[in-house]
Write a protein that holds these residues in place. Structure first.
Motif, short mmCIF file in Angstrom:
data_model
loop_
_atom_site.label_atom_id
_atom_site.label_comp_id
_atom_site.label_asym_id
_atom_site.label_seq_id
_atom_site.Cartn_x
_atom_site.Cartn_y
_atom_site.Cartn_z
N THR A 193 -1.37 -5.68 10.30
CA THR A 193 -1.16 -5.51 8.87
C THR A 193 0.30 -5.64 8.49
O THR A 193 1.17 -5.02 9.11
CB THR A 193 -1.68 -4.14 8.40
N ASP A 194 0.58 -6.46 7.49
CA ASP A 194 1.94 -6.67 7.01
C ASP A 194 2.12 -5.89 5.71
O ASP A 194 1.55 -6.25 4.68
CB ASP A 194 2.18 -8.16 6.77
N PHE A 195 2.89 -4.81 5.77
CA PHE A 195 3.11 -3.97 4.60
C PHE A 195 4.31 -4.46 3.79
O PHE A 195 5.39 -4.71 4.35
CB PHE A 195 3.36 -2.52 5.01
N LYS A 196 4.12 -4.60 2.48
CA LYS A 196 5.24 -4.83 1.58
C LYS A 196 5.60 -3.46 1.00
O LYS A 196 4.76 -2.80 0.40
CB LYS A 196 4.86 -5.78 0.45
N VAL A 197 6.84 -3.02 1.21
CA VAL A 197 7.24 -1.66 0.86
C VAL A 197 8.32 -1.69 -0.22
O VAL A 197 9.35 -2.35 -0.06
CB VAL A 197 7.78 -0.91 2.10
N ASP A 198 8.06 -1.00 -1.31
CA ASP A 198 9.03 -0.90 -2.39
C ASP A 198 9.35 0.57 -2.63
O ASP A 198 8.54 1.46 -2.34
CB ASP A 198 8.46 -1.52 -3.66
N GLU A 199 10.54 0.85 -3.14
CA GLU A 199 10.94 2.22 -3.45
C GLU A 199 10.57 2.58 -4.88
O GLU A 199 10.47 1.72 -5.75
CB GLU A 199 12.45 2.40 -3.27
N SER A 200 10.39 3.88 -5.11
CA SER A 200 10.04 4.34 -6.45
C SER A 200 10.53 5.77 -6.67
O SER A 200 10.69 6.53 -5.71
CB SER A 200 8.52 4.27 -6.65
N ASP A 201 10.75 6.11 -7.94
CA ASP A 201 11.14 7.49 -8.28
C ASP A 201 9.95 8.43 -8.30
O ASP A 201 10.11 9.65 -8.26
CB ASP A 201 11.82 7.52 -9.66
N LYS A 202 8.73 7.84 -8.38
CA LYS A 202 7.55 8.68 -8.55
C LYS A 202 6.32 7.91 -8.06
O LYS A 202 6.40 6.74 -7.67
CB LYS A 202 7.37 9.06 -10.01
N HIS A 203 5.18 8.57 -8.09
CA HIS A 203 3.92 7.91 -7.78
C HIS A 203 3.69 6.74 -8.74
O HIS A 203 4.05 6.81 -9.93
CB HIS A 203 2.75 8.89 -7.93
N ALA A 204 3.07 5.68 -8.24
CA ALA A 204 2.73 4.54 -9.08
C ALA A 204 1.29 4.61 -9.58
O ALA A 204 0.82 3.71 -10.28
CB ALA A 204 2.94 3.24 -8.30
N PHE A 205 0.58 5.66 -9.20
CA PHE A 205 -0.81 5.85 -9.59
C PHE A 205 -1.05 7.31 -9.99
O PHE A 205 -0.30 8.20 -9.60
CB PHE A 205 -1.76 5.50 -8.44
#
Length: 322
Positions: free
Chosen positions: A73-85
Motif C-alpha cells: 500500500t502506497d500512502f499519500k500523507v498530508d498534514e492538517s490542523d484538525k480532523h478532515a472528517f
C-alpha cells in the motif's frame, strides 16, 4: 510549524477472503486508533481516506503494512490542523471504486506506473495524450494543462467513452491520471483490454505529483473527498481554471449551495457568496430550507444520532477500547 493531524489517502488491490467479516475487524482497528474517514472494503481490496493524530495514523499504516495482503500500500500523507472528517464509515462494497469492471484485475495487467518525475518528463511529448479519468465536477476545478477530460458524472461511465477515445488516440501513448491513482489502475487496464498498446498511469495520482514534483502544469486545484474539498497542488506555476457559478469570473472558491435541498457543490466567488447569501441561484436564495450563510460555504453535516459502533453486537462492543 508541525501540524498535529495527518490525512491519509490510499488504496490497495488485494484479494480479501470473507471481506464482510474483515470489514468489522478493520472498523474496530480504526475505532481503537480514533480515526475518522471513509473506507471501502471489498473482495478486491481497500480504498480509504482517513484522518487522525499523527501517531495514530502511523500506527494505522504500520498495521496495514504488517498484513501481507496490504504490504504494498502506497500512502499519500498530508498534514492538517484538525480532523478532515466528522464521522467514521467503513463499508463493504462489491468494488473499491465503482467501475463495473469487475473482470479487470490490476494485479495481473495494468498500465505502466510512472513516478511523478517520469510523468512530468513524458507528458508534453508529441506522441503523448494525457487523459483525466475523473468525473466532470472534479476536473472542472483543476486538471493538467492540455489534458483530455471526459464528460462523465461517475467513473462507472468511463467504459462507455473508450470507443470514442480509441478513434482519436489508439496510436498515442496514453498517460492516465486521477486523484490518488486508484481509478487509473482499472482505467489503464481496460484501455489495454480494448486494444490500446501504450498505456501508462501516474502512480500516486495528482496528490503525489504535487508532493514530489511540485505540481508543475497542474492548473487549478485538486478536488478531494474530505472536508477540505479542494487543495492546492501547483507550487511552480499555479493558475485558476474554474469560474464563479454566478458571475463567471475566475474563482476556485468551492462552496456548497446554502439551500440544503440543492447542496450543489460549485465555485462561487466571495462577492457573489455574500450577494447570494450562499445560494447558487435566486430560487435557492429564496428557498425555505436555505441555511444561514457565514461566508465559508461549508456546512457541517448533521450527525443524526451517529454512533461509530452501530451494527456491532455487544460482544464486539466490549472488545473495543476507546
Amino acid at each position: 510549524m508541525n501540524k498535529p493531524y495527518s490525512i491519509l489517502l490510499y488504496y490497495c488491490y488485494a484479494q480479501i477472503e470473507n471481506a464482510e467479516a474483515y470489514r468489522d475487524e478493520h472498523h474496530l482497528l480504526c475505532l481503537n486508533l480514533n480515526l475518522l474517514g471513509r473506507i471501502i472494503v471489498s473482495d478486491e481490496g481497500l480504498n480509504g481516506t482517513v484522518s487522525g493524530l499523527k501517531e495514530d495514523c502511523e500506527k494505522y499504516m504500520e498495521a496495514l503494512k504488517a498484513d501481507l495482503r496490504f504490504a504494498k500500500t502506497d500512502f499519500k500523507v498530508d498534514e492538517s490542523d484538525k480532523h478532515a472528517f466528522a464521522k467514521l464509515h467503513v463499508r463493504y462494497k462489491s468494488e473499491i471504486v465503482h467501475s463495473g469492471l469487475r473482470h479487470i484485475d490490476p494485479n495481473k495487467r495494468t498500465g505502466v506506473h510512472l513516478s511523478p518525475e517520469e510523468f512530468k518528463a513524458l507528458k508534453d511529448q508529441e506522441d503523448v495524450v494525457v487523459l483525466d479519468v475523473r468525473s466532470d465536477y472534479e476536473h472542472s476545478v483543476g486538471r493538467f494543462k492540455n489534458a483530455v477530460t471526459l464528460d462523465i458524472e461517475n467513473f462507472r461511465e468511463f467504459p462507455d467513452k473508450v470507443n470514442e477515445l480509441k478513434e482519436k488516440y489508439k496510436d498515442k501513448k496514453v498517460l492516465t491520471y486521477c486523484t490518488g491513482g486508484i481509478k487509473c489502475e482499472k482505467a489503464s487496464a481496460f484501455l489495454l483490454d480494448q486494444g490500446f498498446e501504450n498505456v501508462y498511469q501516474l502512480h500516486g495520482g495528482i496528490i503525489k505529483y504535487g508532493m514530489e514534483a511540485g505540481g508543475e502544469d497542474f492548473e487549478g486545484k485538486c478536488y478531494v473527498f474530505d472536508n477540505r474539498v479542494a487543495v492546492d497542488i501547483n507550487k511552480v506555476n499555479p493558475t485558476v481554471v474554474s469560474e464563479c457559478h454566478v458571475c463567471g469570473t475566475k474563482s476556485d472558491r468551492m462552496v456548497n449551495c446554502a439551500n440544503s435541498v440543492c447542496n450543489l457543490h460549485v465555485p462561487i466567488c466571495e462577492k457573489c457568496g455574500w450577494k447570494m447569501d450562499g445560494a447558487c441561484s435566486t430560487e435557492c436564495k429564496e428557498h425555505p430550507d436555505k441555511r444561514p450563510y457565514d461566508g465559508t460555504g461549508y456546512y457541517q453535516k448533521e450527525m443524526n444520532g451517529y454512533n461509530p459502533l452501530k451494527g456491532f453486537n455487544r460482544k464486539k462492543k466490549s472488545d473495543v477500547q476507546i
